[in-house]
Design an enzyme around this catalytic site. Sequence first.
Site, PDB file in Angstrom:
ATOM      1  N   LYS A   1       0.880  -1.180   0.000  1.00 25.64           N
ATOM      2  CA  LYS A   1       0.000   0.000   0.000  1.00 25.64           C
ATOM      3  C   LYS A   1       0.909   1.219   0.000  1.00 25.64           C
ATOM      4  O   LYS A   1       1.449   1.612   1.018  1.00 25.64           O
ATOM      5  CB  LYS A   1      -0.891  -0.013   1.255  1.00 25.64           C
ATOM      6  CG  LYS A   1      -2.238   0.652   1.101  1.00 25.64           C
ATOM      7  CD  LYS A   1      -2.240   2.163   0.926  1.00 25.64           C
ATOM      8  CE  LYS A   1      -1.884   2.990   2.123  1.00 25.64           C
ATOM      9  NZ  LYS A   1      -1.525   4.377   1.723  1.00 25.64           N
TER      10      LYS A   1
ATOM     11  N   GLY B   1       6.193   4.817   8.754  1.00 25.41           N
ATOM     12  CA  GLY B   1       5.438   6.064   8.743  1.00 25.41           C
ATOM     13  C   GLY B   1       5.535   6.728  10.099  1.00 25.41           C
ATOM     14  O   GLY B   1       6.513   6.538  10.833  1.00 25.41           O
ATOM     15  N   SER B   2       4.518   7.487  10.437  1.00 26.85           N
ATOM     16  CA  SER B   2       4.576   8.286  11.656  1.00 26.85           C
ATOM     17  C   SER B   2       4.197   7.448  12.883  1.00 26.85           C
ATOM     18  O   SER B   2       3.471   6.453  12.761  1.00 26.85           O
ATOM     19  CB  SER B   2       3.591   9.454  11.528  1.00 26.85           C
ATOM     20  OG  SER B   2       2.286   8.930  11.360  1.00 26.85           O
TER      21      SER B   2
ATOM     22  N   GLY C   1       1.503   4.522  13.369  1.00 26.47           N
ATOM     23  CA  GLY C   1       2.086   3.274  13.884  1.00 26.47           C
ATOM     24  C   GLY C   1       1.272   2.709  15.032  1.00 26.47           C
ATOM     25  O   GLY C   1       1.073   1.498  15.143  1.00 26.47           O
TER      26      GLY C   1
ATOM     27  N   GLU D   1       8.548   0.903  11.529  1.00 23.71           N
ATOM     28  CA  GLU D   1       9.679   1.817  11.333  1.00 23.71           C
ATOM     29  C   GLU D   1       9.108   3.224  11.409  1.00 23.71           C
ATOM     30  O   GLU D   1       8.511   3.705  10.460  1.00 23.71           O
ATOM     31  CB  GLU D   1      10.325   1.596   9.958  1.00 23.71           C
ATOM     32  CG  GLU D   1      10.838   0.201   9.722  1.00 23.71           C
ATOM     33  CD  GLU D   1      12.089  -0.095  10.515  1.00 23.71           C
ATOM     34  OE1 GLU D   1      12.636   0.815  11.170  1.00 23.71           O
ATOM     35  OE2 GLU D   1      12.525  -1.258  10.483  1.00 23.71           O
TER      36      GLU D   1
ATOM     37  N   CYS E   1      13.695   9.695   7.944  1.00 24.76           N
ATOM     38  CA  CYS E   1      13.456   9.213   9.307  1.00 24.76           C
ATOM     39  C   CYS E   1      14.721   9.305  10.143  1.00 24.76           C
ATOM     40  O   CYS E   1      14.668   9.578  11.334  1.00 24.76           O
ATOM     41  CB  CYS E   1      12.923   7.793   9.281  1.00 24.76           C
ATOM     42  SG  CYS E   1      13.969   6.674   8.369  1.00 24.76           S
TER      43      CYS E   1
ATOM     44  N   GLU F   1       9.633  15.443  16.184  1.00 24.67           N
ATOM     45  CA  GLU F   1      10.151  15.255  14.834  1.00 24.67           C
ATOM     46  C   GLU F   1       9.515  16.288  13.911  1.00 24.67           C
ATOM     47  O   GLU F   1       8.289  16.385  13.828  1.00 24.67           O
ATOM     48  CB  GLU F   1       9.820  13.849  14.341  1.00 24.67           C
ATOM     49  CG  GLU F   1      10.395  13.587  12.977  1.00 24.67           C
ATOM     50  CD  GLU F   1      10.071  12.193  12.466  1.00 24.67           C
ATOM     51  OE1 GLU F   1       8.917  11.774  12.587  1.00 24.67           O
ATOM     52  OE2 GLU F   1      10.988  11.544  11.947  1.00 24.67           O
TER      53      GLU F   1
HETATM   54  P1  NAD Z   1       1.947   8.450   7.776  1.00 21.26           P
HETATM   55  O1  NAD Z   1       1.990   7.672   9.022  1.00 21.26           O
HETATM   56  O2  NAD Z   1       0.953   9.513   7.648  1.00 21.26           O
HETATM   57  O3  NAD Z   1       1.702   7.499   6.520  1.00 21.26           O
HETATM   58  C1  NAD Z   1       2.498   6.379   6.256  1.00 21.26           C
HETATM   59  C2  NAD Z   1       1.695   5.378   5.473  1.00 21.26           C
HETATM   60  O4  NAD Z   1       0.631   4.918   6.299  1.00 21.26           O
HETATM   61  C3  NAD Z   1       1.033   5.940   4.201  1.00 21.26           C
HETATM   62  O5  NAD Z   1       1.053   4.945   3.200  1.00 21.26           O
HETATM   63  C4  NAD Z   1      -0.405   6.199   4.653  1.00 21.26           C
HETATM   64  O6  NAD Z   1      -1.337   6.126   3.624  1.00 21.26           O
HETATM   65  C5  NAD Z   1      -0.600   5.054   5.619  1.00 21.26           C
HETATM   66  N1  NAD Z   1      -1.658   5.299   6.606  1.00 21.26           N
HETATM   67  C6  NAD Z   1      -2.043   6.490   7.128  1.00 21.26           C
HETATM   68  N2  NAD Z   1      -3.072   6.299   7.992  1.00 21.26           N
HETATM   69  C7  NAD Z   1      -3.310   4.970   8.022  1.00 21.26           C
HETATM   70  C8  NAD Z   1      -4.236   4.147   8.722  1.00 21.26           C
HETATM   71  N3  NAD Z   1      -5.131   4.660   9.568  1.00 21.26           N
HETATM   72  N4  NAD Z   1      -4.209   2.808   8.532  1.00 21.26           N
HETATM   73  C9  NAD Z   1      -3.306   2.264   7.692  1.00 21.26           C
HETATM   74  N5  NAD Z   1      -2.412   2.992   6.975  1.00 21.26           N
HETATM   75  C10 NAD Z   1      -2.408   4.327   7.146  1.00 21.26           C
HETATM   76  O7  NAD Z   1       3.428   8.951   7.553  1.00 21.26           O
HETATM   77  P2  NAD Z   1       3.972   9.841   6.352  1.00 21.26           P
HETATM   78  O8  NAD Z   1       3.448  11.207   6.604  1.00 21.26           O
HETATM   79  O9  NAD Z   1       3.685   9.226   5.053  1.00 21.26           O
HETATM   80  O10 NAD Z   1       5.549   9.728   6.580  1.00 21.26           O
HETATM   81  C11 NAD Z   1       6.227  10.540   7.466  1.00 21.26           C
HETATM   82  C12 NAD Z   1       6.543   9.801   8.747  1.00 21.26           C
HETATM   83  O11 NAD Z   1       7.152   8.533   8.475  1.00 21.26           O
HETATM   84  C13 NAD Z   1       7.539  10.529   9.602  1.00 21.26           C
HETATM   85  O12 NAD Z   1       7.129  10.521  10.943  1.00 21.26           O
HETATM   86  C14 NAD Z   1       8.830   9.749   9.421  1.00 21.26           C
HETATM   87  O13 NAD Z   1       9.746   9.869  10.430  1.00 21.26           O
HETATM   88  C15 NAD Z   1       8.335   8.376   9.234  1.00 21.26           C
HETATM   89  N6  NAD Z   1       9.310   7.573   8.476  1.00 21.26           N
HETATM   90  C16 NAD Z   1      10.037   6.615   9.115  1.00 21.26           C
HETATM   91  C17 NAD Z   1      10.980   5.866   8.445  1.00 21.26           C
HETATM   92  C18 NAD Z   1      11.778   4.786   9.123  1.00 21.26           C
HETATM   93  O14 NAD Z   1      12.423   3.989   8.468  1.00 21.26           O
HETATM   94  N7  NAD Z   1      11.782   4.715  10.439  1.00 21.26           N
HETATM   95  C19 NAD Z   1      11.194   6.094   7.092  1.00 21.26           C
HETATM   96  C20 NAD Z   1      10.446   7.081   6.463  1.00 21.26           C
HETATM   97  C21 NAD Z   1       9.505   7.815   7.168  1.00 21.26           C
END
Ligand code: NAD
Length: 493
Positions: free
Chosen positions: A191, A244-245, A249, A266, A300, A397
């Site tokens: 996804k 993601g965030s 998470g 992650e 990240c 962050e």
């Molecule tokens: P996000 O959490 O908004 O989205 C990440 C993914 O999750 C997207 O594909 C989104 O569509 C999906 N998502 C959102 N809500 C969801 C839900 N309720 N159920 C299932 N899936 C859902 O994060 P973002 O804004 O895309 O990315 C930025 C964040 O990701 C930052 O906090 C960053 O630090 C983190 N990040 C971490 C790493 C790592 O390796 N640790 C790498 C890249 C980004």
Amino acid sequence: MSQRSAAEQLARDLPAMPYVGGQWRESSAAPAFDVIDPVTERRLTVVTEADEAAVDRAVAAARAALDDGEWGRMSGAARGQLLHAFAQLLEERAEDFADLESLDVGKPGVEPRVIDLPQAVATFRHFAGWADKVTGQSIPTGGYAGRPTLSYTVREPIGVVAAITPWNSPTMIGSWKLAPALAAGCTVILKPPEDAPLTSLLLAQVAERAGFPPGVLNVLPGRGPTTGTLLIEHPGVDKISFTGSPETGRIVAAAATNGFRPVTLELGGKSPQIVFADADLDAAADGVALGIFANQGEVCAAGSRIMVAREIHDEFVERLAARAAKVVLGDPFDPGTTMGALVNAKQRDRVLRYIRIGREEGARLVTGGERPDRAGYFVEPTLFAGAANDMTIAREEIFGPVGTIIPFADDRQAVAIANDSRYALAATLWTTDLSRAHTLAGRVRAGAVAVNGWSPLDPALPWGGSGFSGQGRELGQAGLEANTTLKTITVVL
Ligand code: NAD
């Protein structure tokens, strides 16, 4: 045709719909969403979202490929060959991937060419090599009821893996999830992020051409609260791998408890880069600048807490400010550009809000802090000095090009400040003292510590954090094993 126009054409030509069971599935009943170019603020394409029916079909296709299809019976060596073929095709289309990633994410063209694509290719090659080495152990035991026994373990694929990726580096992070899962013999439902789904659609085309059987890789574009929710709550998914965030998470982890399914998270970071007085200051300034300005700071592992020994503080801040002054904001397709736009207006406004808070909390703005007067979601490279670790800009962050510089007095205080964070993803030490490097690498709380180089990447190295940075590891042997389940077999002889 200019490189930008060619990339825009490529974006329009992509099949902008779910890829399920080896087929592209258009549905007039499903909702669609716009993909916006963060530099021009124009629409690039419209993508059909994976609705409930598409998610159900993807889970069924992934299950069938695992249980009934040739994939489930395929040898590790044959899986490895498919992964090698995938890597080869990815490499051949690296320019297209790089252009789409720049267009979709806003990152300068050099970055996907030097980092994202080579890393993605290397990741598929690395795990191609693992595919026929997914082994167990033979374990001597004391026998059973007076009879000898033969006991051994086997590693089996964990099953259907849901892989959810963020928008900052969707190709590379996608490869971190796909390659180990496929090497382990799992099937995958990817996804991609709604803000940058384009390269994931191209990944599906590459998988198709590489010859993966239908259902082994499915790609479900869609928004988080809709497609994402349907996927993580689907009982047919055996494991969730999420990047993601921390906010999302938490939702993913909660969904995974239904069925007690394993989850790899992650999440973000507030990683320290610690510059000691004995460091090679030029190398440190280059590395620290890269660590906070690469990919517009949307990384990240961004080294966003820049900790500097008091005796070199002022000199180092000057060197860092000189690096910031050389950053060229602009269109990722202009060869001179070294920093692009943030991914969307929401992210730009979030970064500007943190800059305002930094000012209000009394940190000294050394450079940047403004939004340039032009189209696109740009924010200047920004440095705050004289900050304290309890300020909001040191704790939360920002995920943008904003570095918070914090002075420290000695090694003890450096470690205390570094560890005073709810995040624990990465840390960088800049020092020429070997003893200090090894001693403090052991004391700093982080999933990965680098000395004299910001965030070295290699698919052989496990990657992940703890606390608000998540749980579990991707990449390396640990990343492979995270896609397997261990079975113990005992034969009473
Ligand atoms: P996000 O959490 O908004 O989205 C990440 C993914 O999750 C997207 O594909 C989104 O569509 C999906 N998502 C959102 N809500 C969801 C839900 N309720 N159920 C299932 N899936 C859902 O994060 P973002 O804004 O895309 O990315 C930025 C964040 O990701 C930052 O906090 C960053 O630090 C983190 N990040 C971490 C790493 C790592 O390796 N640790 C790498 C890249 C980004």
